[in-house]
Design an enzyme around this catalytic site. Structure first.
Site, PDB file in Angstrom:
ATOM      1  N   ASP A   1       1.043  -1.434  -0.124  1.00  0.00           N
ATOM      2  CA  ASP A   1       0.144  -0.019   0.045  1.00  0.00           C
ATOM      3  C   ASP A   1       0.806   1.227   0.069  1.00  0.00           C
ATOM      4  OD1 ASP A   1      -2.301   1.625   0.551  1.00  0.00           O
ATOM      5  OD2 ASP A   1      -1.791   1.968   2.622  1.00  0.00           O
ATOM      6  N   LEU A   2       0.372   2.422  -0.243  1.00  0.00           N
ATOM      7  CA  LEU A   2       1.227   3.588  -0.448  1.00  0.00           C
ATOM      8  C   LEU A   2       1.145   4.430   1.048  1.00  0.00           C
ATOM      9  CD1 LEU A   2       3.198   5.545  -1.749  1.00  0.00           C
ATOM     10  CD2 LEU A   2       1.364   6.566  -2.880  1.00  0.00           C
ATOM     11  N   ASP A   3      -0.243   5.173   0.993  1.00  0.00           N
ATOM     12  CA  ASP A   3      -0.431   6.164   2.067  1.00  0.00           C
ATOM     13  C   ASP A   3      -0.066   5.496   3.510  1.00  0.00           C
ATOM     14  OD1 ASP A   3      -0.796   8.519   0.551  1.00  0.00           O
ATOM     15  OD2 ASP A   3      -2.591   7.119  -0.372  1.00  0.00           O
TER      16      ASP A   3
ATOM     17  N   THR B   1       1.734   9.969   4.318  1.00  0.00           N
ATOM     18  CA  THR B   1       0.919  10.965   3.848  1.00  0.00           C
ATOM     19  C   THR B   1      -0.394  10.881   4.339  1.00  0.00           C
ATOM     20  OG1 THR B   1       0.640   9.224   2.054  1.00  0.00           O
ATOM     21  CG2 THR B   1       1.701  11.241   1.455  1.00  0.00           C
TER      22      THR B   1
ATOM     23  N   LYS C   1      -8.878   5.487   5.998  1.00  0.00           N
ATOM     24  CA  LYS C   1      -7.639   4.889   5.664  1.00  0.00           C
ATOM     25  C   LYS C   1      -8.008   3.913   4.531  1.00  0.00           C
ATOM     26  CE  LYS C   1      -4.553   6.292   9.624  1.00  0.00           C
ATOM     27  NZ  LYS C   1      -3.640   5.768  10.545  1.00  0.00           N
TER      28      LYS C   1
ATOM     29  N   ARG D   1     -11.562   8.309  -2.424  1.00  0.00           N
ATOM     30  CA  ARG D   1     -11.813   9.910  -2.014  1.00  0.00           C
ATOM     31  C   ARG D   1     -13.331  10.100  -2.154  1.00  0.00           C
ATOM     32  NH1 ARG D   1      -8.851  13.770  -6.453  1.00  0.00           N
ATOM     33  NH2 ARG D   1      -7.162  12.393  -6.075  1.00  0.00           N
TER      34      ARG D   1
ATOM     35  N   SER E   1      -2.648   0.665  -4.323  1.00  0.00           N
ATOM     36  CA  SER E   1      -3.123   1.722  -3.625  1.00  0.00           C
ATOM     37  C   SER E   1      -4.497   2.370  -4.169  1.00  0.00           C
ATOM     38  CB  SER E   1      -2.142   3.098  -3.646  1.00  0.00           C
ATOM     39  OG  SER E   1      -2.812   4.262  -3.328  1.00  0.00           O
ATOM     40  N   ALA E   2      -5.261   2.943  -3.213  1.00  0.00           N
ATOM     41  CA  ALA E   2      -6.451   3.444  -3.625  1.00  0.00           C
ATOM     42  C   ALA E   2      -6.361   5.010  -4.003  1.00  0.00           C
ATOM     43  CB  ALA E   2      -7.640   3.443  -2.537  1.00  0.00           C
ATOM     44  N   SER E   3      -5.079   5.600  -4.089  1.00  0.00           N
ATOM     45  CA  SER E   3      -4.852   6.919  -4.421  1.00  0.00           C
ATOM     46  C   SER E   3      -4.733   7.168  -5.889  1.00  0.00           C
ATOM     47  CB  SER E   3      -3.460   7.403  -3.577  1.00  0.00           C
ATOM     48  OG  SER E   3      -3.194   8.813  -4.037  1.00  0.00           O
ATOM     49  N   LYS E   4      -5.452   8.414  -6.353  1.00  0.00           N
ATOM     50  CA  LYS E   4      -5.249   8.767  -7.476  1.00  0.00           C
ATOM     51  C   LYS E   4      -3.850   9.598  -7.700  1.00  0.00           C
ATOM     52  CE  LYS E   4      -9.770   8.544  -8.983  1.00  0.00           C
ATOM     53  NZ  LYS E   4     -11.018   8.924  -9.333  1.00  0.00           N
ATOM     54  N   ASN E   5      -3.470   9.931  -6.368  1.00  0.00           N
ATOM     55  CA  ASN E   5      -2.044  10.640  -6.681  1.00  0.00           C
ATOM     56  C   ASN E   5      -0.802   9.821  -6.337  1.00  0.00           C
ATOM     57  OD1 ASN E   5      -3.408  13.326  -6.503  1.00  0.00           O
ATOM     58  ND2 ASN E   5      -4.027  12.605  -4.588  1.00  0.00           N
TER      59      ASN E   5
ATOM     60  N   LYS F   1     -11.304  -0.889  -1.626  1.00  0.00           N
ATOM     61  CA  LYS F   1     -10.801  -1.561  -0.370  1.00  0.00           C
ATOM     62  C   LYS F   1     -12.001  -1.485   0.748  1.00  0.00           C
ATOM     63  CE  LYS F   1      -5.861  -0.851  -1.053  1.00  0.00           C
ATOM     64  NZ  LYS F   1      -4.807   0.045  -0.598  1.00  0.00           N
TER      65      LYS F   1
ATOM     66  N   GLU G   1       0.027  -3.322   4.701  1.00  0.00           N
ATOM     67  CA  GLU G   1      -0.968  -2.371   4.857  1.00  0.00           C
ATOM     68  C   GLU G   1      -1.198  -1.576   6.173  1.00  0.00           C
ATOM     69  OE1 GLU G   1      -3.826  -0.923   3.976  1.00  0.00           O
ATOM     70  OE2 GLU G   1      -4.061  -1.370   1.817  1.00  0.00           O
ATOM     71  N   ASP G   2      -1.628  -0.291   6.193  1.00  0.00           N
ATOM     72  CA  ASP G   2      -1.706   0.322   7.284  1.00  0.00           C
ATOM     73  C   ASP G   2      -3.275   0.607   7.709  1.00  0.00           C
ATOM     74  OD1 ASP G   2      -2.175   2.183   5.386  1.00  0.00           O
ATOM     75  OD2 ASP G   2      -2.088   3.793   6.856  1.00  0.00           O
TER      76      ASP G   2
END
Ligand code: G6P
Ligand code: MG
Length: 217
Positions: free
Chosen positions: A8-10, A16, A44, A48, A113-117, A144, A168-169
């Protein structure tokens, strides 16, 4: 057996998660309410759109479609103002060492990751080119705890779900990994991430020998 790793990223590779929290809380405060750190755990790993839906429920607010979109854009703008200030060395302690180990040993690894960034952030910390595959919020339709993001990631690195190790966090992310029948490693508090197969406070607590054993099991 061939094994692979999905990050995972964030909150796993970079902190972040704290910027997401600040930006969502500002949005709530601007709309006239607040939410707790415990509630934030539920955001988390969540996309978005789904995050804003939850927050509005907490504040018992309903927004028009246009206003909903505007608030999401404002939140992202605010979030990205924190990201812009990130330095290359903000990769979390212990992560680089693990990534170097994976590269040296030819173990494939992907981002899930779920992030678009995600790409913007990976670029900032010089990791964009290192991943064998990147699956992010632009590639998935189900958030998720749906396993979609991790299943696509495993497929892209040619690793079977049961041979994939996920870091994963978030509660939703641990559930997504479990739903994908993968090995889940929670990064954070045992009391929050107890559903994971293993939980560590952070990567400095993970011995490379432990990873080696998981990878060769
Ligand atoms: C991650 C974070 C969430 C965030 C989501 C979407 O899963 O943990 O807090 O809402 O990505 O991120 P984005 O950068 O696209 O808003
Ligand atoms: Mg996360």
């Amino acid at each position: 057996t061939n094994k692979g790793v999905i990050f995972d990223l964030d909150g796993v590779i970079v902190d972040t998660a704290k910027f997401h929290f600040l930006a969502w809380r500002k949005l709530a405060n601007d709309l006239g309410f607040d939410f707790t750190k415990a509630q934030n755990e539920q955001l988390k790993g969540v996309s978005r759109v789904e995050s804003l839906k939850k927050i509005l429920e907490w504040g018992e607010l309903e927004l028009s479609k246009t206003e909903f979109k505007r608030q999401m854009a404002l939140k992202n703008e605010n979030y990205l103002s924190y990201v812009a200030k990130m330095e290359e060395d903000e990769i979390l302690p212990g992560v680089q060492k693990l990534i170097d180990y994976l590269i040296e040993n030819n173990i494939p690894f992907a981002l899930g990751s779920a992030s678009k960034n995600a790409r913007v952030i990976l670029k900032k910390i010089n990791l964009l080119e290192k991943f064998d595959a990147i699956v992010d919020g632009n590639d998935v339709s189900k958030a998720k705890p749906d396993p979609e993001v991790f299943l696509i990631a495993a497929e892209k690195i040619n690793i079977k779900p049961e041979n994939s190790i996920v870091f994963e966090d978030s509660v939703a992310g641990v559930q997504a990994a479990n739903n994908a029948n993968m090995i889940s490693i929670g990064i954070g508090e045992q009391k929050t991430l107890g559903e994971a197969d293993y939980v560590f406070k952070d990567f400095t607590e993970i011995d490379i020998d432990f990873i080696k054993k998981l990878l060769t099991k």
